[in-house]
Write a protein that holds these residues in place. Structure first.
Motif, PDB file in Angstrom:
ATOM      1  N   LYS A 165       1.093   8.426   8.983  1.00  0.00           N
ATOM      2  CA  LYS A 165       0.605   8.535   7.605  1.00  0.00           C
ATOM      3  C   LYS A 165      -0.804   7.952   7.522  1.00  0.00           C
ATOM      4  CE  LYS A 165       5.005   8.659   5.100  1.00  0.00           C
ATOM      5  NZ  LYS A 165       5.729   8.216   3.887  1.00  0.00           N
ATOM      6  N   CYS A 166      -1.638   8.597   6.704  1.00  0.00           N
ATOM      7  CA  CYS A 166      -2.991   8.107   6.430  1.00  0.00           C
ATOM      8  C   CYS A 166      -3.061   7.682   4.975  1.00  0.00           C
ATOM      9  CB  CYS A 166      -4.028   9.193   6.714  1.00  0.00           C
ATOM     10  SG  CYS A 166      -4.145   9.648   8.452  1.00  0.00           S
ATOM     11  N   TRP A 167      -3.701   6.522   4.736  1.00  0.00           N
ATOM     12  CA  TRP A 167      -3.769   5.928   3.397  1.00  0.00           C
ATOM     13  C   TRP A 167      -5.221   5.625   3.053  1.00  0.00           C
ATOM     14  CZ3 TRP A 167       1.301   5.376   1.650  1.00  0.00           C
ATOM     15  CH2 TRP A 167       2.291   5.321   2.638  1.00  0.00           C
ATOM     16  N   ASP A 168      -5.575   5.816   1.791  1.00  0.00           N
ATOM     17  CA  ASP A 168      -6.888   5.411   1.294  1.00  0.00           C
ATOM     18  C   ASP A 168      -6.719   4.065   0.591  1.00  0.00           C
ATOM     19  OD1 ASP A 168      -9.314   4.996   0.088  1.00  0.00           O
ATOM     20  OD2 ASP A 168      -9.482   7.000  -0.768  1.00  0.00           O
ATOM     21  N   LEU A 177       0.834  -1.202   0.000  1.00  0.00           N
ATOM     22  CA  LEU A 177       0.000   0.000   0.000  1.00  0.00           C
ATOM     23  C   LEU A 177       0.864   1.245   0.000  1.00  0.00           C
ATOM     24  CD1 LEU A 177      -3.034   0.857   0.200  1.00  0.00           C
ATOM     25  CD2 LEU A 177      -2.696   0.969   2.679  1.00  0.00           C
ATOM     26  N   GLY A 178       1.998   1.204   0.708  1.00  0.00           N
ATOM     27  CA  GLY A 178       2.892   2.355   0.764  1.00  0.00           C
ATOM     28  C   GLY A 178       4.090   2.080   1.635  1.00  0.00           C
ATOM     29  N   SER A 230      -2.188   1.269  -5.325  1.00  0.00           N
ATOM     30  CA  SER A 230      -1.059   0.918  -4.466  1.00  0.00           C
ATOM     31  C   SER A 230       0.235   1.347  -5.152  1.00  0.00           C
ATOM     32  CB  SER A 230      -1.052  -0.579  -4.214  1.00  0.00           C
ATOM     33  OG  SER A 230      -0.922  -1.266  -5.440  1.00  0.00           O
ATOM     34  N   ASP A 277       3.213   5.429  -2.966  1.00  0.00           N
ATOM     35  CA  ASP A 277       2.469   6.429  -2.200  1.00  0.00           C
ATOM     36  C   ASP A 277       1.266   7.011  -2.946  1.00  0.00           C
ATOM     37  OD1 ASP A 277       4.190   6.001  -0.179  1.00  0.00           O
ATOM     38  OD2 ASP A 277       5.280   7.880  -0.348  1.00  0.00           O
ATOM     39  N   GLN A 283      -9.939   4.897   6.280  1.00  0.00           N
ATOM     40  CA  GLN A 283      -8.509   5.052   6.013  1.00  0.00           C
ATOM     41  C   GLN A 283      -7.682   4.101   6.873  1.00  0.00           C
ATOM     42  OE1 GLN A 283      -7.400   9.159   6.625  1.00  0.00           O
ATOM     43  NE2 GLN A 283      -8.663   9.893   4.926  1.00  0.00           N
ATOM     44  N   ALA A 316      -1.659   5.878  -2.740  1.00  0.00           N
ATOM     45  CA  ALA A 316      -2.795   5.792  -1.824  1.00  0.00           C
ATOM     46  C   ALA A 316      -2.643   6.741  -0.636  1.00  0.00           C
ATOM     47  CB  ALA A 316      -2.930   4.356  -1.317  1.00  0.00           C
ATOM     48  N   LEU A 317      -1.533   7.487  -0.593  1.00  0.00           N
ATOM     49  CA  LEU A 317      -1.242   8.347   0.553  1.00  0.00           C
ATOM     50  C   LEU A 317      -2.187   9.543   0.606  1.00  0.00           C
ATOM     51  CD1 LEU A 317       0.738   8.814   2.944  1.00  0.00           C
ATOM     52  CD2 LEU A 317       2.131  10.175   1.362  1.00  0.00           C
TER      53      LEU A 317
END
Length: 341
Positions: free
Chosen positions: A124-127, A95-96, A132, A135, A113, A137-138
């Motif tokens: 860090k927050c990811w959607d 994902l990151g 993918s 970053d 998230q 999805a960052l």
């Protein structure tokens, strides 16, 4: 002749990790249990049937894991990556990434998230619906005062505990700055933070055998309710041996909570009435992680040496699943409570 039960009680899951267990979590939808480990694996068990349903490998030790839903999950690794898994197909991707080991991971149902905390001193927050890879999805990066040690969520509120005894409280709907910046009321390094299920505050544990009970409301009346207590200690010949408190888990129905320490014990507490409700018999090794099932019927216990005394011979890592009796976790009416010892 029947075999003797395990020391701490509960049935032992087969095919446990081969190195230190970093965390375990029950699904919000079933008795599935996700387990992360220093052996670079993420394992999915059915805790009811004692079946290992899947295993995924990282490039380094896995320091935390969480569910997305019953069919997928996420993990945080010392290899700096954040991964996601689809259990049914065995599919996984990155994902990151962070710039240092990723210590903590949470999925917020309220915000949709994934939130990660790292030793690179960022949150860090990811959607997870985003692409993918590098970053894409960052959603955002939020600097922290020190390395992130523990995260906990309740509703839209996120509590971040870092090295240096810092505690930041965020509203996930506005991450531009912390809603509150606090310092731990405990004197030594934070091990675990967990929000109260009713959303009014959080419990914080440390290496010095203490737990602090804190409240979000900054009014004088609410702050007067906060307190800290000693636990996971042993007194012999007038000397106190103090054990780190590695894990806190709240019961989803009663709001009581369990703590697990390097002494190998799991204690259950009634925080509102400041009483210990129960102590399970000793487990073979340190308690590294705890998790109640969604309905509170089961408690998963990771008995896993946490290297507090260095690299010495120790018991094999094991996961025990206890059937919970109501008397162990339900607060007692005040009239029936024993006086303080």
């Amino acid at each position: 002749m029947t075999a003797a039960p395990p020391l701490g009680g509960g049935r032992e899951l087969s095919k446990p990790p081969s190195d230190g267990i970093s965390n375990l979590r029950f699904s919000n939808h079933s008795d599935h249990l996700l387990v992360s480990s220093w052996d670079k694996s993420v394992r999915l068990y059915d805790a009811s049937t004692n079946v290992l349903k899947g295993e995924f490998m990282h490039g380094g030790p896995v320091l935390d894991c969480c569910f997305h839903d019953d069919s997928s999950g996420f993990s945080a690794s010392a290899d700096h990556t954040v991964r996601r898994y689809v259990f049914s197909s065995g599919k996984e991707d990155i994902l990151g990434r962070h710039d240092a080991p990723v210590r903590c991971i949470e999925y917020s149902y309220a915000a949709g998230q994934v939130i990660t905390g790292s030793w690179d001193k960022t949150l860090k927050c990811w959607d997870p619906r985003g692409a993918s890879g590098k970053d894409r999805a960052l959603v955002g990066t939020y600097p922290q005062p020190e390395r992130v040690y523990s995260l906990s969520l309740v509703g839209h509120r996120l509590v971040v505990a870092t090295a240096g005894r810092h505690v930041n409280v965020y509203d996930l709907r506005n991450m531009s700055q912390p809603e509150q910046r606090r310092e731990s009321s405990l004197k030594y390094q934070t091990r675990c933070v967990r929000c109260y299920p009713n959303g009014t505050g959080y419990a914080l544990s440390s290496v010095e055998g203490r737990v602090a009970m804190e409240f979000f409301d900054l009014s004088e009346a609410s702050q007067a309710k906060k307190y800290a207590f000693k636990c996971h200690r042993k007194s012999e010949a007038g000397r106190d041996t103090v054990y780190p408190v590695n894990a806190i888990a709240f019961h989803p129905i009663y709001g009581t909570f369990a703590t697990g320490g390097c002494d190998g014990y799991v204690n259950v507490w009634d925080g509102s009435n400041k009483k210990r409700l129960y102590q399970y018999s000793k487990y073979p090794s340190s308690i590294a992680a705890l998790s109640f099932s969604r309905d509170g019927r089961l408690l998963a216990v990771a008995s896993s040496y946490t290297f507090e005394e260095g690299d010495i011979p120790h018991e094999p890592d094991a996961i025990f699943v206890r059937n919970i009796n109501e008397v162990e976790v339900k607060p007692k009416p005040k009239a029936l409570q024993a006086p303080p010892s």
